[in-house]
Write a protein that holds these residues in place. Structure first.
Motif, PDB file in Angstrom:
ATOM      1  N   GLN A  12       8.836  -6.143   6.463  1.00  0.00           N
ATOM      2  CA  GLN A  12      10.234  -6.561   6.587  1.00  0.00           C
ATOM      3  C   GLN A  12      10.339  -8.019   7.019  1.00  0.00           C
ATOM      4  N   ARG A  13       9.465  -8.420   7.894  1.00  0.00           N
ATOM      5  CA  ARG A  13       9.510  -9.798   8.408  1.00  0.00           C
ATOM      6  C   ARG A  13       9.185 -10.820   7.333  1.00  0.00           C
ATOM      7  N   PHE A  14       8.217 -10.487   6.452  1.00  0.00           N
ATOM      8  CA  PHE A  14       7.764 -11.453   5.454  1.00  0.00           C
ATOM      9  C   PHE A  14       8.266 -11.141   4.041  1.00  0.00           C
ATOM     10  N   GLY A  15       9.119 -10.143   3.907  1.00  0.00           N
ATOM     11  CA  GLY A  15       9.680  -9.833   2.597  1.00  0.00           C
ATOM     12  C   GLY A  15       8.671  -9.247   1.632  1.00  0.00           C
ATOM     13  N   ILE A  16       7.682  -8.520   2.134  1.00  0.00           N
ATOM     14  CA  ILE A  16       6.666  -7.895   1.296  1.00  0.00           C
ATOM     15  C   ILE A  16       7.149  -6.504   0.905  1.00  0.00           C
ATOM     16  N   ILE A  17       7.151  -6.203  -0.398  1.00  0.00           N
ATOM     17  CA  ILE A  17       7.672  -4.933  -0.900  1.00  0.00           C
ATOM     18  C   ILE A  17       6.531  -4.101  -1.462  1.00  0.00           C
ATOM     19  N   GLY A  18       6.452  -2.840  -1.039  1.00  0.00           N
ATOM     20  CA  GLY A  18       5.457  -1.929  -1.595  1.00  0.00           C
ATOM     21  C   GLY A  18       4.808  -1.054  -0.553  1.00  0.00           C
ATOM     22  N   ASN A  19       4.332   0.097  -1.008  1.00  0.00           N
ATOM     23  CA  ASN A  19       3.660   1.049  -0.128  1.00  0.00           C
ATOM     24  C   ASN A  19       2.306   1.462  -0.671  1.00  0.00           C
ATOM     25  N   SER A  20       1.758   0.687  -1.594  1.00  0.00           N
ATOM     26  CA  SER A  20       0.463   1.009  -2.191  1.00  0.00           C
ATOM     27  C   SER A  20      -0.635   0.997  -1.125  1.00  0.00           C
ATOM     28  N   PRO A  21      -1.560   1.965  -1.173  1.00  0.00           N
ATOM     29  CA  PRO A  21      -2.687   1.973  -0.225  1.00  0.00           C
ATOM     30  C   PRO A  21      -3.514   0.688  -0.291  1.00  0.00           C
ATOM     31  N   LEU A  22      -3.676   0.121  -1.493  1.00  0.00           N
ATOM     32  CA  LEU A  22      -4.453  -1.120  -1.625  1.00  0.00           C
ATOM     33  C   LEU A  22      -3.742  -2.289  -0.946  1.00  0.00           C
ATOM     34  N   LEU A  23      -2.422  -2.346  -1.099  1.00  0.00           N
ATOM     35  CA  LEU A  23      -1.652  -3.397  -0.434  1.00  0.00           C
ATOM     36  C   LEU A  23      -1.697  -3.214   1.075  1.00  0.00           C
ATOM     37  N   ASN A  24      -1.528  -1.972   1.526  1.00  0.00           N
ATOM     38  CA  ASN A  24      -1.573  -1.692   2.965  1.00  0.00           C
ATOM     39  C   ASN A  24      -2.930  -2.053   3.559  1.00  0.00           C
ATOM     40  N   ARG A  25      -4.003  -1.779   2.811  1.00  0.00           N
ATOM     41  CA  ARG A  25      -5.347  -2.111   3.299  1.00  0.00           C
ATOM     42  C   ARG A  25      -5.513  -3.622   3.453  1.00  0.00           C
ATOM     43  N   ALA A  26      -5.039  -4.395   2.492  1.00  0.00           N
ATOM     44  CA  ALA A  26      -5.127  -5.855   2.581  1.00  0.00           C
ATOM     45  C   ALA A  26      -4.350  -6.379   3.790  1.00  0.00           C
ATOM     46  N   LEU A  27      -3.169  -5.797   4.053  1.00  0.00           N
ATOM     47  CA  LEU A  27      -2.382  -6.212   5.213  1.00  0.00           C
ATOM     48  C   LEU A  27      -3.068  -5.831   6.521  1.00  0.00           C
ATOM     49  N   GLU A  28      -3.706  -4.671   6.552  1.00  0.00           N
ATOM     50  CA  GLU A  28      -4.432  -4.250   7.752  1.00  0.00           C
ATOM     51  C   GLU A  28      -5.555  -5.216   8.087  1.00  0.00           C
ATOM     52  N   VAL A  29      -6.304  -5.633   7.066  1.00  0.00           N
ATOM     53  CA  VAL A  29      -7.396  -6.585   7.294  1.00  0.00           C
ATOM     54  C   VAL A  29      -6.838  -7.897   7.845  1.00  0.00           C
ATOM     55  N   ALA A  30      -5.729  -8.360   7.265  1.00  0.00           N
ATOM     56  CA  ALA A  30      -5.110  -9.613   7.728  1.00  0.00           C
ATOM     57  C   ALA A  30      -4.692  -9.512   9.190  1.00  0.00           C
ATOM     58  N   LEU A  31      -4.101  -8.402   9.569  1.00  0.00           N
ATOM     59  CA  LEU A  31      -3.632  -8.235  10.944  1.00  0.00           C
ATOM     60  C   LEU A  31      -4.796  -8.106  11.925  1.00  0.00           C
ATOM     61  N   ARG A  32      -5.881  -7.463  11.500  1.00  0.00           N
ATOM     62  CA  ARG A  32      -7.032  -7.281  12.400  1.00  0.00           C
ATOM     63  C   ARG A  32      -7.804  -8.584  12.618  1.00  0.00           C
ATOM     64  N   VAL A  33      -7.858  -9.428  11.580  1.00  0.00           N
ATOM     65  CA  VAL A  33      -8.616 -10.670  11.708  1.00  0.00           C
ATOM     66  C   VAL A  33      -7.768 -11.787  12.318  1.00  0.00           C
ATOM     67  N   ALA A  34      -6.442 -11.601  12.359  1.00  0.00           N
ATOM     68  CA  ALA A  34      -5.536 -12.660  12.837  1.00  0.00           C
ATOM     69  C   ALA A  34      -5.876 -13.172  14.234  1.00  0.00           C
ATOM     70  N   PRO A  35      -6.169 -12.313  15.231  1.00  0.00           N
ATOM     71  CA  PRO A  35      -6.433 -12.826  16.584  1.00  0.00           C
ATOM     72  C   PRO A  35      -7.723 -13.628  16.703  1.00  0.00           C
ATOM     73  N   PRO A 185      -4.379  -6.708  -4.393  1.00  0.00           N
ATOM     74  CA  PRO A 185      -4.444  -5.943  -5.646  1.00  0.00           C
ATOM     75  C   PRO A 185      -3.516  -6.485  -6.715  1.00  0.00           C
ATOM     76  N   ALA A 186      -3.932  -6.304  -7.966  1.00  0.00           N
ATOM     77  CA  ALA A 186      -3.069  -6.642  -9.098  1.00  0.00           C
ATOM     78  C   ALA A 186      -1.918  -5.642  -9.174  1.00  0.00           C
ATOM     79  N   LEU A 187      -0.837  -6.033  -9.817  1.00  0.00           N
ATOM     80  CA  LEU A 187       0.344  -5.171  -9.882  1.00  0.00           C
ATOM     81  C   LEU A 187       0.034  -3.860 -10.589  1.00  0.00           C
ATOM     82  N   ARG A 188      -0.826  -3.906 -11.617  1.00  0.00           N
ATOM     83  CA  ARG A 188      -1.159  -2.677 -12.349  1.00  0.00           C
ATOM     84  C   ARG A 188      -1.920  -1.685 -11.483  1.00  0.00           C
ATOM     85  N   GLU A 189      -2.489  -2.153 -10.370  1.00  0.00           N
ATOM     86  CA  GLU A 189      -3.226  -1.273  -9.468  1.00  0.00           C
ATOM     87  C   GLU A 189      -2.319  -0.629  -8.422  1.00  0.00           C
ATOM     88  N   ARG A 190      -1.063  -0.978  -8.430  1.00  0.00           N
ATOM     89  CA  ARG A 190      -0.089  -0.393  -7.484  1.00  0.00           C
ATOM     90  C   ARG A 190       1.177   0.012  -8.227  1.00  0.00           C
TER      91      ARG A 190
END
Length: 404
Positions: A12-35, A185-190
């Protein structure tokens, strides 16, 4: 696995749309490595939204109160890239009338995002490797070594391993950048996200141009979700805008949708890199749709003006009957037909004032000039308004001989 509420808050904060597991995994990695201060390499096809991930990393890091600098390495000419990144001293080259800080110096204490990092020249890659290894850099035209404390996030849609094999990218730099890889992930993968994105783009167009939003029926939705989407989210946005601009009906069927989807037979396998020709076609298409939107309002204004003129001429003819002399002449010529002098004059005037037909280049030139004026000459802001990359806008300014 990260809490769903956390992911939802980030989207919601960054305007990212989607609930794909691949997208969620990429966001999780970003949040874990951020600190941490580890270098991150974001990879993925063109148009998948890689630019959101360095913003997320910076926002959730200890550097969030310091500068975030985004650099499009592919948009900067090779002759000036070192000066842009590392700064220069007065007199270092023709036109260097004063000393200037580079992006690495400006971003000290913060985060620098190097987009299209695969486009860096080999000489610049050596300088970048030194910064990553030691935090040291030297301004162009200087012998003084300076230090910087910068967190680097890079992104590319190129196959860097192939670039290494071809001698276009340094292998040691690749492993320095790729400390933590994030694959978008590419759009066809989600496929579950495709309709959500389409509805969002259609709604945005409807609000921007004050028109009803288009909607897909079930068959059209299935067609949308099964399409290959070689251009990913950028192509999907393009299609939503095309249909919104051109179709009168707001209910979209598979027959209508099929007109806007390129034949998939030429896209049998995924391609990591997009050709310059494809980028050029996309940017031209998006620019032409913007022209079409603008022309719609102009045409409506013209229709209203013509209706007012017609109304004025009608009232004039009703209020002012022909003089008696004219009636007498007509009576003496039984085969003659009264000539509507007012209509002839008006028609000739309209024909004379029609401008020459504008070519596609003329329309593009006009829109680019207007965008530059509206944004005070800023190429970056004008490119964003015209839905194209800064590099593409720079090329078009040269090709169309536009004086800034």
């Amino acid at each position: 696995m990260m809490d769903n509420n956390t992911l939802l808050s980030v989207k919601q904060r960054f305007g990212i749309i989607g609930n794909s597991p691949l997208l969620n995994r990429a966001l999780e990695v970003a949040l874990r490595v951020a600190p941490t201060d580890l270098t991150v390499l974001v990879t993925g096809e063109s148009g998948v939204g890689k630019e959101f991930f360095p913003q997320v990393i910076h926002a959730f890091s200890a550097r969030k109160h310091n500068k975030y600098v985004a650099v499009n390495c592919g948009a900067i000419p090779e002759g000036t890239i070192d000066s842009e990144l590392f700064g220069h001293e007065k007199g270092a080259f023709t036109g260097a009338i004063e000393s200037r800080k580079g992006y690495f110096e400006e971003a000290d204490g913060g985060t620098i995002f190097l987009d299209e990092v695969g486009e860096l020249p080999l000489a610049t890659q050596v300088r970048l490797l030194r910064v990553l290894q030691t935090g040291e850099f030297i301004r162009v035209g200087s012998a003084k070594v300076q230090k910087t404390n910068v967190r680097v996030v890079a992104a590319t849609n190129s196959n860097l391993m192939k670039a290494i094999a071809d001698g276009r990218f340094r292998e040691d730099l690749y492993y320095r950048l790729n400390t933590v890889p994030i694959t978008v992930p590419a759009l066809r993968e989600r496929p579950e996200d495709i309709h959500l994105l389409f509805r969002r783009f259609a709604a945005d167009v409807a609000v921007q141009y004050k028109m009803p939003a288009i909607a897909l029926n079930e068959e059209a939705r299935a067609m949308l979700e099964n399409y290959y989407w070689r251009g990913n989210i950028r192509q999907l946005k393009n299609v939503a805008e095309q249909i919104s601009a051109i179709e009168e009906s707001r209910d979209i069927t598979p027959q209508v949708l099929a007109k806007y989807l390129v034949d998939e037979s030429s896209a049998a396998s995924p391609s990591v890199t997009q050709s310059a020709k494809a980028e050029e076609m996309n940017s031209e298409r998006e620019l032409l749709y913007k022209i079409l939107f603008d022309m719609r309002s102009d045409i409506n204004d013209l229709k209203r003006m013509m209706a007012d003129l017609h109304s004025g001429y009608s009232s004039y003819r009703t209020a002012a009957p022909a003089p008696a002399e004219t009636k007498e002449v007509v009576a003496l010529l039984p085969h003659a037909t009264p000539t509507p002098v007012v209509e002839e004059y008006a028609e000739s005037e309209i024909v004379d004032e029609v401008p020459r037909e504008m070519t596609k280049a003329d329309m593009q030139r006009e829109q680019i000039v207007k965008a530059l004026r509206r944004n005070g000459g800023s190429r970056r802001a004008a490119a964003a308004e015209l839905f194209m990359s800064e590099r593409t806008l720079y090329r078009k300014i040269k090709d169309l001989n536009i004086e800034e």
